[in-house]
Design an enzyme around this catalytic site. Structure first.
Site, PDB file in Angstrom:
ATOM      1  N   GLU B  60       0.815  -1.211   0.000  1.00 46.95           N
ATOM      2  CA  GLU B  60       0.000   0.000   0.000  1.00 46.95           C
ATOM      3  C   GLU B  60       0.848   1.260   0.000  1.00 46.95           C
ATOM      4  O   GLU B  60       0.437   2.276  -0.547  1.00 46.95           O
ATOM      5  CB  GLU B  60      -0.964  -0.025   1.186  1.00 46.95           C
ATOM      6  CG  GLU B  60      -2.077  -1.076   1.069  1.00 46.95           C
ATOM      7  CD  GLU B  60      -1.613  -2.503   1.354  1.00 46.95           C
ATOM      8  OE1 GLU B  60      -0.489  -2.686   1.869  1.00 46.95           O
ATOM      9  OE2 GLU B  60      -2.379  -3.443   1.050  1.00 46.95           O
ATOM     10  N   HIS B 129     -10.912  -6.339   8.888  1.00 42.44           N
ATOM     11  CA  HIS B 129     -11.717  -6.006   7.704  1.00 42.44           C
ATOM     12  C   HIS B 129     -12.888  -5.112   8.105  1.00 42.44           C
ATOM     13  O   HIS B 129     -13.938  -5.126   7.449  1.00 42.44           O
ATOM     14  CB  HIS B 129     -12.282  -7.255   7.025  1.00 42.44           C
ATOM     15  CG  HIS B 129     -11.269  -8.266   6.634  1.00 42.44           C
ATOM     16  ND1 HIS B 129     -10.799  -9.235   7.485  1.00 42.44           N
ATOM     17  CD2 HIS B 129     -10.604  -8.446   5.461  1.00 42.44           C
ATOM     18  CE1 HIS B 129      -9.902  -9.983   6.847  1.00 42.44           C
ATOM     19  NE2 HIS B 129      -9.764  -9.524   5.637  1.00 42.44           N
TER      20      HIS B 129
HETATM   21  C1  LIG Z   1      -1.662  -5.293   4.010  1.00 40.02           C
HETATM   22  C2  LIG Z   1      -2.701  -6.094   3.283  1.00 40.02           C
HETATM   23  N1  LIG Z   1      -3.061  -5.720   2.030  1.00 40.02           N
HETATM   24  C3  LIG Z   1      -4.014  -6.406   1.369  1.00 40.02           C
HETATM   25  C4  LIG Z   1      -4.648  -7.489   1.926  1.00 40.02           C
HETATM   26  C5  LIG Z   1      -5.756  -8.244   1.181  1.00 40.02           C
HETATM   27  N2  LIG Z   1      -5.324  -9.587   0.788  1.00 40.02           N
HETATM   28  C6  LIG Z   1      -5.612 -10.665   1.540  1.00 40.02           C
HETATM   29  S1  LIG Z   1      -4.951 -12.075   0.913  1.00 40.02           S
HETATM   30  C7  LIG Z   1      -4.268 -11.263  -0.396  1.00 40.02           C
HETATM   31  C8  LIG Z   1      -3.451 -12.016  -1.395  1.00 40.02           C
HETATM   32  C9  LIG Z   1      -2.213 -12.626  -0.786  1.00 40.02           C
HETATM   33  O1  LIG Z   1      -1.522 -13.421  -1.718  1.00 40.02           O
HETATM   34  P1  LIG Z   1      -0.259 -14.294  -1.321  1.00 40.02           P
HETATM   35  O2  LIG Z   1       0.635 -13.497  -0.432  1.00 40.02           O
HETATM   36  O3  LIG Z   1       0.324 -14.811  -2.570  1.00 40.02           O
HETATM   37  O4  LIG Z   1      -0.818 -15.470  -0.424  1.00 40.02           O
HETATM   38  P2  LIG Z   1      -1.824 -16.648  -0.850  1.00 40.02           P
HETATM   39  O5  LIG Z   1      -3.203 -16.124  -0.623  1.00 40.02           O
HETATM   40  O6  LIG Z   1      -1.542 -16.987  -2.256  1.00 40.02           O
HETATM   41  O7  LIG Z   1      -1.529 -17.771   0.079  1.00 40.02           O
HETATM   42  C10 LIG Z   1      -4.599  -9.906  -0.340  1.00 40.02           C
HETATM   43  C11 LIG Z   1      -4.190  -8.897  -1.340  1.00 40.02           C
HETATM   44  C12 LIG Z   1      -4.236  -7.827   3.239  1.00 40.02           C
HETATM   45  N3  LIG Z   1      -4.796  -8.876   3.886  1.00 40.02           N
HETATM   46  N4  LIG Z   1      -3.281  -7.124   3.875  1.00 40.02           N
END
Ligand SMILES: Cc1ncc(C[n+]2csc(CCOP(=O)(O)OP(=O)(O)O)c2C)c(N)n1
Ligand SMILES: Cc1ncc(C[n+]2csc(CCOP(=O)(O)OP(=O)(O)O)c2C)c(N)n1
Ligand SMILES: [Mg+2]
Ligand SMILES: [Mg+2]
Lengths: 411, 337, 337, 411
Positions: B60, B129
């Site tokens: 972010e 959230h």
């Molecule tokens: C600081 C932050 N930004 C955005 C999110 C929203 N978010 C939750 S899971 C996710 C994707 C994460 O992907 P990855 O790190 O590849 O893990 P995976 O879900 O593939 O295990 C996002 C963008 C969050 N939880 N925290």
């Protein structure tokens, strides 16, 4: 004509109506990459960071130096690994089901990634601490975390050790070496480094393991963790689970032009290895090596677990909107359960019948506990809650303003 | 006039500006190909191309930092933070940089950018959230902070924000995305289709930043609300049977103190409501301004009805959420005092 | 009893705890070998070794994140952020993590840590060496926020903070490091040696978190102040010739509302003063609590005297700083109303 | 005995009472490293990131392929470079003096690092934008920023283009390609990437250059910038000025076990070069190459400028508390002005006499302007200020609450 700058936007190999295509990935051959010395330095770790460590070949045989590292182990440890993964899959199945039935608000599977956490956890000792993300429920399962609190938290009922304070999937169990999960991606990674520094400062002989997804490697805390681990050399293992997707976003948007995530870690001066995460033996062997390295004081190590998120991101997600439906099936490194099963059968230590039975047993066990726990209430049919507990634990001691607010709440 | 959900209205605002102004770009996590986890940008990449609407890495502060650089150059980025709970890594870039580029360069560089983010609870999202971080932005000079409560305002305010010469924090009450919500979580949820404010004009219009909306005229008491709390206020007023004036602030900074003051001088009583934690919430600022401006008119202490000073709990969400019952109690108390 | 500057008192507090408790560690930028840019940790590395007191990379969120990990493990980190203006990269770790580790793990993990940072202006530091960010921490449940105004309190509060089972934001009014400062910047600066609060006991003692200090008893009006503003209040009171009660809050969260309420009920008038920007500053919270608790006793509107809603300017620093003249005017106004 | 984990704390080569020692640095030989193709990929850029690009040998001769790249240039460009650096040093001298006399609150020199910004800036075009730190006043000087506003800001008087809003050293000049400096380290780095993205999106043909100190590479924004530059491939040059110190903190606390800062950038998939920052010719040559690469659309590039902070961190700092007094003199890569002077003399394009004269001219010019500007007021003797301007420019249009506050201020 003069060239001018244009932006680049990374693209996945295939979109929904296209054919899955992983041909760009060089997966190498099993057994090709050696075992580095425990005290390896980043500058000498190039091949481990850029290649892919694999142990099981296509026929399920364990080959090469990493296989040798763990070949003395009893087949029962592998059967346990298989049972852990089957149990994990049964839990995912039942929990997904519960969400579909409205019994909980949210769930999130780890399908296809079971080998990583299951095999890693079984190499740890009591006292070691994981700093997981929401997709490492495998660590809990392989730490023999009881199913009651696992389901209890799903339903926020009286079995819930978090007393309804946390989301269904944000577990915590100090006893099981599982640090309280944050919803904010990445934050745990540098905390793992801090914990490992405390391990070294107190000399308790334990280690820490940070976990992060490929998408979340973009977070600031990834950088902090790599940097501080490189500077202070604490006993920490920095795991990167590269499952190709971050919700709808292809891993290329997180990697940019980095060769691999392991290579990025190596840029920080941390030896890094890239490993087939769907190969239980590879995970077990590399974890064993890495944990020994950390514990014996040779400093941090990073591991990129190369895998594929076979399920949706979560119950709020429909991946068919952004990738081919059959992409998981096309993943060149297969399914971790199938592969370990094949291996055990080829060793003569397992059979299709035993497998079918083990699958059924796992599902039965999980379903039985689920039933018991459900009787204490679910989202559609909640058990009694005591809202006043929401003020407990904000601080160790409740300050006056919270006491006033609790009173104002009138409960 | 077409009917739109708040999601559609927001999307339409971005579509209008992307079409009108080549310097507008839209980006954020999952915002491009997929169109955002709340679907606010669905279809925009397909229509405007990926140089205008694109996905970003999950960082972010990088999103904010890129936007600042682009805005200083002369573009008008409108970026999405997936949940307001995840804006904090960007807090440094937003509060120490975006907010001051104009000031510290004495006008040589400016920072016209918008940071959109879904805010508030009511979706069983737990601590990460559900948060409402407005107060930690309203404290920062150089930033504007707005929050619509209807599809109509959402579109008009977002267009105004994109056209604003300064950085705007744009909070979207996620519980209002698909319909008004009065806090009666056991009630039937209704969509925007049946609500007058779901009528959203096509094309370009603005709702000016800095103007509150008197949502209900009344004589007994003034309720200051914004976002989801506007509907909670309506329900509480009906429940308590009090002839309250309900002001939807829409813009927190700059604040329409004129409208507020006129109302409180008329009613002599005031209740402030927000979902964020109480201590140092934006309600405190409202109370301070009102007690100073209207001291001699006040007939009872100004009440605050807010989220409690605890992280947003998951299971007991509805005991945390400042719903119509709690607000109605406060209204009655304010009348009794 | 020895005389100490606030810097020495803070250093002594850390020294006492480093000596007493092996789980205490001290780190931050330039904190180790050199002893901190304000010299607060000078000599501590030499005395306690670099496993106890060490330098860090320039990354405040990493500093906070490491501290959280250590605190959760069972240690008691006391970290320094070089200027409060640089705490914002750590805002996510502090507000979303440190503050909630206990809550979200239902007590399995806790986070006893202290984040020290020099705060406030008056040293011609401009926008990025002068800010007072207390309000963006007081809004966050799970954090405590304290700010001493004397060497005595600085030592006692810092020991209390290090011993506290929860995370504490510890603000150090840098303009008070070497002596009291009443805002008369053209006056001669005096050191702590000649001030009674410069007398600091050796060894261990605590000033409990959550207790305000009535710095001056009075009958006409209550001034709520903290940090540097305590001295500005003393000067303004003398200047205005009003018999004001001056309360040094010392702890913002938890707040000693009891002491405040008793005072305002007695005086019937209240002025709040802080250096931070006005809108959504901590003054707003104070006003809200006071007007609610003491409404029927109030004889005039509560005034705020604060930094203006602009970035801290460099050249016109003294027009920005809420000095004794401005405060005296507000006191007189509060008495007239 | 079993090994256990111990933390590592990086140490500088020497502390105050020790002998300066840079023997651990392998500075290679001038001319040894080649010029990569403009479209080089990170994976092929290993030697550039780990070695040290040098052009002038110990006798001041320009040697090797990088020398060839710029050999067509007129000697007058080099004399201009020398004059830029002399002017810079004169400004630093006069400004430090002004601070010592209490005429300003704060100053900060760039002694020893003059070649970097001076040579880089002279390769840019109008329209390109630097995102500097406080130690790149060289960029302004070599962009022919007038001395009046430079000194005006030092004194916050009527010559100050910032109207007293900013610190003496936090300049801004859009016209001179100099982005408004922030006091918060690192933040400008990702902003540079955003600006460069705007360059590409608008097709304006310009580029951006981010600047960061070795210490500040630890900041989150360093990571953001490297990552986003790698992902979107905008025309940006990411400069890292490694001057060995971050206030009192040795560069090892920022680098950890990374081989070089350039190597860390390469881990992100960005081609990176490490260059002798005290070698004007090396800086000019590498800058020329990098700027051309970026402008022609071959993507981002990172450059580590290897140098030494010869002066104190700032007027608030006394380096003798943490490093040997004579460490600067021991820096194996010398002083940039001396080196360029030697080179020009060896070319027959300069002489000691001309040098002495140029030095005096620079100082005279600077001193004269300083005098003029001082007449409008300094910190000890301030010119008239208009406090009400403090409310201007918080927003484009002044909102009601600021109008009320301005009124309340009563000015
Ligand atoms: C600081 C932050 N930004 C955005 C999110 C929203 N978010 C939750 S899971 C996710 C994707 C994460 O992907 P990855 O790190 O590849 O893990 P995976 O879900 O593939 O295990 C996002 C963008 C969050 N939880 N925290
Ligand atoms: C975010 C932030 N943290 C801390 C500081 C305080 N600070 C100012 S300069 C400095 C050292 C920077 O060192 P380096 O990046 O190497 O640049 P150099 O001064 O050597 O040019 C520090 C820690 C700051 N300005 N911003
Ligand atoms: Mg992923
Ligand atoms: Mg440096």
């Amino acid at each position: 004509m003069k060239k001018t700058a244009k932006l680049h936007f990374p693209q996945p190999p295939a979109r929904p109506d296209e054919t899955p295509d992983f041909s760009a990935h060089d997966i190498g051959v099993a057994g090709a990459i050696g075992v580095p010395p425990l005290d390896i330095q980043a500058k000498d770790a190039r091949e481990y960071a850029n290649g892919l460590i694999r142990v099981m070949d296509d026929d399920g045989n364990a080959v090469g130096p990493w296989a040798d590292l763990i070949k003395g182990r009893d087949a029962s440890t592998l059967r346990q690994g298989l049972r852990d993964m089957l149990r994990m899959r049964a839990i995912d199945k039942r929990m997904l089901n519960a969400q579909r039935q409205g019994k909980t608000s949210f769930y999130l599977q780890c399908t296809g990634e079971e080998a990583i956490g299951c095999a890693f956890q079984r190499q740890l000792q009591t006292g070691d601490m994981n700093f997981p993300t929401y997709r490492q429920q495998t660590l809990l399962v392989a730490a023999d975390y009881p199913l009651e609190p696992l389901f209890g938290q799903l339903y926020s009922n009286s079995y819930d050790p978090m007393q309804g304070k946390q989301l269904p999937i944000m577990h915590s169990s100090r006893k099981h070496g599982f640090f309280t999960i944050s919803g904010n991606l990445g934050t745990q990674y540098i905390q793992a480094v801090g914990w490992a520094m405390a391990n070294a400062l107190t000399g308790d002989g334990n280690i820490a393991a940070g976990w992060i997804g490929d998408g979340a490697t973009a977070s600031n805390d990834f950088h902090s963790a790599m940097l501080c681990a490189s500077v202070y050399q604490p006993p920490v293992i920095l795991n990167i689970v590269n499952n190709q997707w971050a919700i709808s976003t292809y891993t290329g948007v997180a990697s940019g032009k980095s060769r691999t995530y392991a290579a990025r870690a190596r840029g920080y001066g941390i030896p890094a290895l890239r490993v087939d995460g769907n190969d239980y033996l590879a995970v077990a062997a590399v974890s064993t090596w890495a944990i020994q390295r950390a514990r014996e004081g040779f400093g941090p190590v990073a591991i990129e677990w190369f895998t594929y998120r076979a399920a949706a991101h979560s119950t709020s997600d429909d991946p068919s909107a952004y990738r081919p439906k059959n992409e998981a099936a096309a993943w060149p490194l297969g399914d971790p359960i199938e592969r370990l099963k094949t291996h055990l059968i080829s060793l003569g230590e397992w059979s299709q019948e035993r497998h079918t039975q083990a699958e059924a047993e796992a599902l039965d066990e999980v379903t039985a506990v689920q039933k018991t726990v459900e009787s204490a209430g679910t989202l559609v049919n909640p058990g009694p809650t005591s809202p006043a507990t929401m003020f407990d634990g904000v601080y160790a001691e409740m300050p006056p303003h919270l006491r006033r607010q609790r009173q104002e709440m009138g409960v | 006039m077409p009917t739109m959900t708040m999601i559609e209205a927001l999307r339409d605002a971005m579509d209008v500006k992307l079409t009108q102004d080549p310097s507008v770009v839209v980006f954020g996590e999952d915002v491009g190909y997929f169109g955002g986890v709340f679907r606010c940008t669905a279809g925009l990449q397909e229509k405007h191309g990926q140089t205008r609407v694109f996905d970003t890495p999950i960082n972010e502060s990088a999103i904010a930092g890129m936007a600042i650089g682009m805005a200083a150059h002369g573009m008008r980025p409108c970026v999405e933070v997936q949940f307001a709970d995840y804006v904090f890594p960007a807090y440094d870039q937003l509060t120490q940089e975006a907010s001051r580029i104009r000031y510290r360069s004495n006008g040589q560089f400016t920072c016209p950018m918008v940071v959109r983010m879904p805010t508030g609870g009511g979706i069983f999202g737990g601590q990460t959230h559900s948060q409402s971080p407005e107060a930690v932005f309203t404290h920062v000079s150089g930033l504007k902070t707005v929050i619509p409560s209807t599809p109509y305002d959402a579109k008009g305010l977002l267009i105004a924000a994109i056209e604003d010469p300064d950085p705007v924090i744009f909070l979207e009450p996620k519980r209002l995305y698909n319909g008004p919500f009065d806090g009666n979580h056991k009630g039937k949820s209704v969509g925007w289709g049946s609500h007058p404010a779901g009528q959203v004009p096509e094309g370009h219009y603005v709702v000016p930043i800095g103007k509150a909306d008197v949502r209900r005229e009344g004589h007994d008491l003034t309720i200051l609300a914004y976002g989801t709390m506007v509907y909670v206020a309506e329900a509480a007023v009906a429940q308590a049977g009090i002839d309250a004036e309900i002001i939807d602030l829409r813009s927190l900074v700059p604040l329409d103190l004129e409208t507020i003051q006129a109302s409180v001088e008329k009613t002599g009583r005031c209740v402030v409501v927000h979902e964020a934690t109480r201590t140092s919430g934006f309600g405190a600022e409202l109370i301070s301004e009102v007690q100073e401006a209207c001291f001699w008119h006040l007939q009872s202490p100004i009440q605050r009805v807010t989220g409690w000073d605890a992280p947003y709990p998951h299971a007991t969400e509805w005991d945390y959420f400042p719903g119509p019952d709690r607000l109605a109690r406060a209204l009655i108390k304010a009348m009794e005092d």
